[in-house]
Design an enzyme around this catalytic site. Structure first.
Site, PDB file in Angstrom:
ATOM      1  CB  SER A  13      10.561  -1.885   2.114  1.00  0.00           C
ATOM      2  OG  SER A  13      10.714  -1.172   0.902  1.00  0.00           O
ATOM      3  CG  HIS A  39       9.362  -4.051   6.094  1.00  0.00           C
ATOM      4  ND1 HIS A  39      10.537  -4.098   5.397  1.00  0.00           N
ATOM      5  CD2 HIS A  39       9.195  -5.288   6.622  1.00  0.00           C
ATOM      6  CE1 HIS A  39      11.060  -5.303   5.510  1.00  0.00           C
ATOM      7  NE2 HIS A  39      10.268  -6.037   6.238  1.00  0.00           N
ATOM      8  CG  ASP A 131      10.948  -9.310   7.205  1.00  0.00           C
ATOM      9  OD1 ASP A 131      10.868 -10.509   7.542  1.00  0.00           O
ATOM     10  OD2 ASP A 131       9.995  -8.516   7.319  1.00  0.00           O
TER      11      ASP A 131
END
Length: 169
Positions: A13, A39, A131
């Site tokens: 992330s 991300h 994810d």
């Protein structure tokens, strides 16, 4: 251009910057390429190239359309793109053209599995959500290797915990 023996893709992330920096503080020149898929907000221009360059002996580049993947280089996903790989070239698609959740790590890992098979290594660091889970299964099934951060020692543990739960790590 020297093709890498392995491509190591790291999924994290946006909050995984510290873990990524620590990883590259200890990364040698070793005949591989690294691709970082984070991300990132489409609204936020990342300074990751500048920040990571201070922690890596390797060259650090933001990926561009059709860019060749070479040994001893770290490639970063642009903030507003999905990225895939085919025949050691990176391809970018605008996030605005894709509906639904932006699973940038799954998108890249799935293409890495299809393109590189046993020469693919997937790494899951800190992050929230699922994810990467589908993508690591694809890499493992293609003969590649999977590594995940210990969820008990990271602030955002759900991505590595879901990866470990697949029994593919």
């Amino acid at each position: 251009m020297k093709r890498p023996n392995y491509i190591i893709a790291i999924g994290a992330s946006a909050g995984g910057l510290e873990e990524i920096n620590t990883f590259f503080d200890h990364t040698p020149l070793a005949g591989v390429a690294y691709i970082i898929v984070q991300h990132l907000s489409t609204e936020f221009k990342s300074r990751m190239v500048e920040l990571l360059s201070k922690h890596s002996k390797l060259e650090v580049k933001e990926a561009t359309q059709g860019m060749d993947v070479c040994t001893n280089v770290v490639y970063l996903i642009p903030n507003n793109k999905f990225m895939t790989i085919n025949d050691y070239k990176l391809y970018l698609t605008d996030k605005s053209k894709m509906k639904g959740p932006h699973l940038t790590i799954n998108t890249f890992f799935n293409s890495l599995a299809a393109s590189c098979g046993k020469n693919a290594i997937g790494v899951i660091l800190s992050g929230l959500g699922l994810d990467g889970t589908e993508g690591i299964i694809a890499i493992k099934e293609a003969g590649g290797m999977i590594i995940a951060r210990n969820p008990e020692t990271t602030e955002f543990s759900s991505m590595p915990a879901h990866a470990i739960a697949t029994d593919m790590v």
